[in-house]
Design a protein around this motif. Structure first.
Motif, PDB file in Angstrom:
ATOM      1  N   SER A 113       1.226  -1.121  -0.265  1.00 55.90           N
ATOM      2  CA  SER A 113       0.099   0.073  -0.203  1.00 55.90           C
ATOM      3  C   SER A 113       0.712   1.262   0.156  1.00 55.90           C
ATOM      4  O   SER A 113       1.810   1.334   0.509  1.00 55.90           O
ATOM      5  CB  SER A 113      -0.468  -0.538   1.622  1.00 55.90           C
ATOM      6  OG  SER A 113      -0.235  -0.341   2.197  1.00 55.90           O
ATOM      7  N   ILE A 114       0.855   2.400  -0.973  1.00 53.81           N
ATOM      8  CA  ILE A 114       1.154   3.750  -0.280  1.00 53.81           C
ATOM      9  C   ILE A 114      -0.072   4.658  -0.254  1.00 53.81           C
ATOM     10  O   ILE A 114      -1.399   4.696  -0.518  1.00 53.81           O
ATOM     11  CB  ILE A 114       1.743   3.847  -2.481  1.00 53.81           C
ATOM     12  CG1 ILE A 114       0.996   4.019  -3.070  1.00 53.81           C
ATOM     13  CG2 ILE A 114       3.084   3.298  -2.507  1.00 53.81           C
ATOM     14  CD1 ILE A 114       1.244   4.550  -3.928  1.00 53.81           C
ATOM     15  N   ALA A 122       2.502  11.593   2.302  1.00 51.92           N
ATOM     16  CA  ALA A 122       2.109  10.033   2.491  1.00 51.92           C
ATOM     17  C   ALA A 122       2.346   9.607   4.332  1.00 51.92           C
ATOM     18  O   ALA A 122       1.456   9.241   4.360  1.00 51.92           O
ATOM     19  CB  ALA A 122       2.694   9.449   1.695  1.00 51.92           C
ATOM     20  N   ASP A 123       3.413  10.277   4.908  1.00 47.91           N
ATOM     21  CA  ASP A 123       3.727  10.105   6.349  1.00 47.91           C
ATOM     22  C   ASP A 123       2.680  10.566   7.358  1.00 47.91           C
ATOM     23  O   ASP A 123       2.319  10.023   7.800  1.00 47.91           O
ATOM     24  CB  ASP A 123       4.958  10.211   6.486  1.00 47.91           C
ATOM     25  CG  ASP A 123       6.008   9.893   6.039  1.00 47.91           C
ATOM     26  OD1 ASP A 123       5.529   8.740   5.631  1.00 47.91           O
ATOM     27  OD2 ASP A 123       6.850  10.312   6.319  1.00 47.91           O
ATOM     28  N   ARG A 124       1.889  11.913   7.020  1.00 43.83           N
ATOM     29  CA  ARG A 124       0.779  12.730   7.537  1.00 43.83           C
ATOM     30  C   ARG A 124      -0.485  11.948   7.194  1.00 43.83           C
ATOM     31  O   ARG A 124      -1.216  11.474   7.817  1.00 43.83           O
ATOM     32  CB  ARG A 124       0.493  13.881   6.685  1.00 43.83           C
ATOM     33  CG  ARG A 124      -0.824  14.458   7.622  1.00 43.83           C
ATOM     34  CD  ARG A 124      -1.104  15.290   7.133  1.00 43.83           C
ATOM     35  NE  ARG A 124      -1.169  16.093   5.913  1.00 43.83           N
ATOM     36  CZ  ARG A 124      -2.655  15.187   5.388  1.00 43.83           C
ATOM     37  NH1 ARG A 124      -3.950  15.375   7.231  1.00 43.83           N
ATOM     38  NH2 ARG A 124      -3.340  15.723   4.643  1.00 43.83           N
ATOM     39  N   ILE A 125      -1.278  11.592   6.588  1.00 41.35           N
ATOM     40  CA  ILE A 125      -1.978   9.955   5.924  1.00 41.35           C
ATOM     41  C   ILE A 125      -2.071   8.877   6.934  1.00 41.35           C
ATOM     42  O   ILE A 125      -3.120   8.166   7.188  1.00 41.35           O
ATOM     43  CB  ILE A 125      -1.950  10.040   4.398  1.00 41.35           C
ATOM     44  CG1 ILE A 125      -2.742  11.808   4.237  1.00 41.35           C
ATOM     45  CG2 ILE A 125      -3.051   9.354   3.996  1.00 41.35           C
ATOM     46  CD1 ILE A 125      -2.950  11.683   2.021  1.00 41.35           C
ATOM     47  N   GLY A 126      -0.454   8.468   6.438  1.00 47.70           N
ATOM     48  CA  GLY A 126      -0.574   7.391   6.893  1.00 47.70           C
ATOM     49  C   GLY A 126      -0.827   6.848   8.972  1.00 47.70           C
ATOM     50  O   GLY A 126       0.052   5.696   9.681  1.00 47.70           O
ATOM     51  N   GLY A 130       8.399   8.296   8.122  1.00 49.10           N
ATOM     52  CA  GLY A 130       9.769   8.134   7.448  1.00 49.10           C
ATOM     53  C   GLY A 130       9.033   6.565   7.125  1.00 49.10           C
ATOM     54  O   GLY A 130       9.872   6.183   5.994  1.00 49.10           O
ATOM     55  N   GLY A 131       7.784   6.707   6.855  1.00 46.78           N
ATOM     56  CA  GLY A 131       7.164   5.423   6.251  1.00 46.78           C
ATOM     57  C   GLY A 131       6.734   5.293   4.563  1.00 46.78           C
ATOM     58  O   GLY A 131       7.485   4.041   4.260  1.00 46.78           O
ATOM     59  N   HIS A 132       6.803   6.216   3.930  1.00 50.24           N
ATOM     60  CA  HIS A 132       6.855   6.224   2.337  1.00 50.24           C
ATOM     61  C   HIS A 132       7.996   5.292   1.946  1.00 50.24           C
ATOM     62  O   HIS A 132       8.301   5.470   1.348  1.00 50.24           O
ATOM     63  CB  HIS A 132       6.647   7.557   1.615  1.00 50.24           C
ATOM     64  CG  HIS A 132       6.568   7.658   0.478  1.00 50.24           C
ATOM     65  ND1 HIS A 132       5.347   6.833  -0.105  1.00 50.24           N
ATOM     66  CD2 HIS A 132       6.890   8.091  -0.163  1.00 50.24           C
ATOM     67  CE1 HIS A 132       5.430   7.137  -1.118  1.00 50.24           C
ATOM     68  NE2 HIS A 132       6.580   8.221  -1.447  1.00 50.24           N
ATOM     69  N   ALA A 133       9.154   6.245   2.503  1.00 47.36           N
ATOM     70  CA  ALA A 133      10.347   5.935   2.144  1.00 47.36           C
ATOM     71  C   ALA A 133      10.512   4.702   2.115  1.00 47.36           C
ATOM     72  O   ALA A 133      11.556   3.800   0.717  1.00 47.36           O
ATOM     73  CB  ALA A 133      11.578   7.179   2.708  1.00 47.36           C
ATOM     74  N   HIS A 156      -8.678   9.978  -2.103  1.00 49.73           N
ATOM     75  CA  HIS A 156      -9.105   9.963  -1.363  1.00 49.73           C
ATOM     76  C   HIS A 156      -9.501  11.358  -1.466  1.00 49.73           C
ATOM     77  O   HIS A 156      -8.402  12.035  -2.023  1.00 49.73           O
ATOM     78  CB  HIS A 156      -9.371   9.932   0.357  1.00 49.73           C
ATOM     79  CG  HIS A 156      -8.297   9.625   0.736  1.00 49.73           C
ATOM     80  ND1 HIS A 156      -7.724  10.572   0.954  1.00 49.73           N
ATOM     81  CD2 HIS A 156      -7.590   8.501   0.801  1.00 49.73           C
ATOM     82  CE1 HIS A 156      -6.002  10.839   1.503  1.00 49.73           C
ATOM     83  NE2 HIS A 156      -6.071   9.276   1.219  1.00 49.73           N
ATOM     84  N   ARG A 157     -10.576  12.776  -0.737  1.00 53.41           N
ATOM     85  CA  ARG A 157      -9.728  14.037  -0.872  1.00 53.41           C
ATOM     86  C   ARG A 157      -8.478  14.833  -0.816  1.00 53.41           C
ATOM     87  O   ARG A 157      -8.557  15.678  -1.443  1.00 53.41           O
ATOM     88  CB  ARG A 157     -10.966  14.324  -0.493  1.00 53.41           C
ATOM     89  CG  ARG A 157     -10.986  14.754   1.251  1.00 53.41           C
ATOM     90  CD  ARG A 157     -12.793  15.895   1.927  1.00 53.41           C
ATOM     91  NE  ARG A 157     -12.196  16.901   1.681  1.00 53.41           N
ATOM     92  CZ  ARG A 157     -13.777  17.837   1.831  1.00 53.41           C
ATOM     93  NH1 ARG A 157     -14.342  16.482   2.641  1.00 53.41           N
ATOM     94  NH2 ARG A 157     -13.546  18.657   1.461  1.00 53.41           N
ATOM     95  N   GLN A 158      -8.048  14.091  -0.214  1.00 53.20           N
ATOM     96  CA  GLN A 158      -7.239  14.738   0.302  1.00 53.20           C
ATOM     97  C   GLN A 158      -5.769  13.818  -0.755  1.00 53.20           C
ATOM     98  O   GLN A 158      -4.356  14.521  -0.274  1.00 53.20           O
ATOM     99  CB  GLN A 158      -6.656  14.091   1.947  1.00 53.20           C
ATOM    100  CG  GLN A 158      -7.854  14.782   2.386  1.00 53.20           C
ATOM    101  CD  GLN A 158      -7.511  15.388   4.224  1.00 53.20           C
ATOM    102  OE1 GLN A 158      -6.450  15.319   4.937  1.00 53.20           O
ATOM    103  NE2 GLN A 158      -8.135  15.453   4.971  1.00 53.20           N
ATOM    104  N   ASN A 159      -6.005  12.837  -0.917  1.00 49.77           N
ATOM    105  CA  ASN A 159      -4.815  12.588  -1.617  1.00 49.77           C
ATOM    106  C   ASN A 159      -5.103  12.286  -3.312  1.00 49.77           C
ATOM    107  O   ASN A 159      -4.379  12.031  -4.602  1.00 49.77           O
ATOM    108  CB  ASN A 159      -4.119  11.371  -0.967  1.00 49.77           C
ATOM    109  CG  ASN A 159      -4.926  10.205  -2.091  1.00 49.77           C
ATOM    110  OD1 ASN A 159      -6.289  10.285  -2.248  1.00 49.77           O
ATOM    111  ND2 ASN A 159      -4.245   9.228  -1.076  1.00 49.77           N
TER     112      ASN A 159
END
Ligand code: SF4
Ligand code: FES
Length: 368
Positions: A113-114, A122-126, A130-133, A156-159
């Motif tokens: 998943s991304i 991406a880190d803010r949403i998840g 450091g998660g995305h890297a 979703h509306r935020q990405n």
């Protein structure tokens, strides 16, 4: 009562623990605790029972299945029984050696998943710095190990504004398949619906982008596209029909017809620790309740799509209309259809509220 065909696939939620805190997670609001998880021997028995029942695929999911140190043993068990094995992961706990061990165990496929393409966003949403890297690294190890990779992109509306870049990232990472899935409103997703609901204009733009990319990337990338129910005219065939093709097993061993079935108060679910999987699949009252077409109300009963979409989604009917036995209000023929449309329009028109991030009652315990 005729005997149901065997399920095509079983989804094992090995754990509800996860280092990410995605606000659209479909896990229940009451997450199951580590102490209640099935042990390795029981999962092995369940996998053997799934094979005996006639299932063809096992999906290892969660939460985050890689928090379980017995994942390789369970993959090896399933592969040894000739089952197709798929790992559904956030990827942030993987390293190159572990990917290698999973390949040796016989893993067939990885779904990663991304949350976006910009690392900070991406880190803010998840909800994990450091998660995305780490996900990008995991994707490269998976491909280097020769495993086929599907990228899952919940949108979703935020990405949605970075959808074009998500498609480009999938190509760059060597994914063969990209799932662009408008988030579904179950579990934490339902709780965060107002923060996630796209506008109709966003949805139309996303659909155009996906259609153009499918043409442009033919032979390079397959794009699956899951549209949001709330703007639909006909419902999805949820789980391919209740008790027809799939079953889910929760970390503590409850056998569910779908991931959100526990929201339906009238149903009680049996556990793999109490009865064999085959018996539960064949005659458990929870599976029988909405199996087939005999439970259906009008307009489904006399509709020529009743064996195509099986009346849509029971959990959505419950969430919007208060009764799981109603026609899914995503259907334009439902007498409650206007309500779901009004909800989508009203929520997407307001400023997005802050995310209510998925959380356990106590902090995550990763196995030592
Ligand atoms: Fe499906 Fe029922 Fe709508 Fe017909 S009326 S399309 S069976 S949900
Ligand atoms: Fe439960 Fe659709 S999620 S039937």
């Amino acid at each position: 009562m005729s005997e149901p065909d065997p399920p095509l696939a079983v989804l094992l939620e090995l754990t509800h623990r996860c280092p990410l805190r995605c606000p659209y997670c479909s896990n229940p609001l009451e997450l199951e605790r580590r102490g209640d998880e099935l042990d390795t021997a029981t999962w092995r028995r369940v996998i053997a029972e799934a094979a005996e029942l006639g299932a063809l695929q096992v999906h290892f999911s969660g939460g985050e299945p890689t928090v379980r140190h017995d994942l390789e043993a369970l993959v090896a068990c399933a592969a040894g029984l000739g089952l197709y094995t798929n790992l559904i992961t956030a990827g942030v706990l993987l390293d190159e050696a572990r990917v290698g061990r999973l390949v040796e165990a016989g893993l067939d496929h990885v779904q990663l998943s991304i949350q976006g393409v910009d690392a900070a966003e991406a880190d803010r949403i998840g909800g994990l710095k450091g998660g995305h890297a780490r996900k990008l690294e995991a994707a490269r190890w998976v491909r280097a190990a020769g495993l086929p990779l599907t990228l899952n992109a919940p949108v979703h509306r935020q990405n949605l504004e970075c959808l074009e870049d998500i498609i480009a990232l999938a190509v760059e990472l060597g994914a063969k398949r990209l799932e662009v899935a408008h988030v579904q409103y179950y579990g934490w997703g339902l709780k965060n619906r107002a923060a996630l609901m796209p506008t109709r204009a966003q949805l139309e733009r996303a659909t155009e982008l996906v259609e153009a990319a499918r043409v442009r990337l033919k032979g390079v990338l397959v794009i699956d596209y899951v549209v949001p129910d709330y703007y639909a005219q006909r419902p999805k065939s949820c789980m391919g029909g209740w008790g027809r093709m799939f079953l889910n097993i929760t970390p503590s061993g409850k056998v569910l017809p779908c991931h959100a079935a526990e929201t339906i108060p009238e149903l009680a679910f049996e556990r793999v620790t109490e009865r064999g999987l085959a018996e539960i699949w064949r005659d458990s009252p929870a599976f029988e309740r909405f199996r087939g077409t005999s439970w259906m109300p009008e307009p489904c009963t006399s509709c020529d799509r009743r064996e195509i979409d099986w009346g849509g989604c029971r959990c959505q009917a419950l969430a919007i209309t208060g009764d799981a036995a109603n026609t899914d209000p995503a259907c334009g023929l439902s007498p409650r259809h206007a309500e779901i449309l009004a909800l989508a329009d009203a929520e997407s028109a307001r400023a997005a509220p802050a995310f209510d991030y998925r959380r356990m009652a106590k902090p995550l315990a990763v196995e030592a």
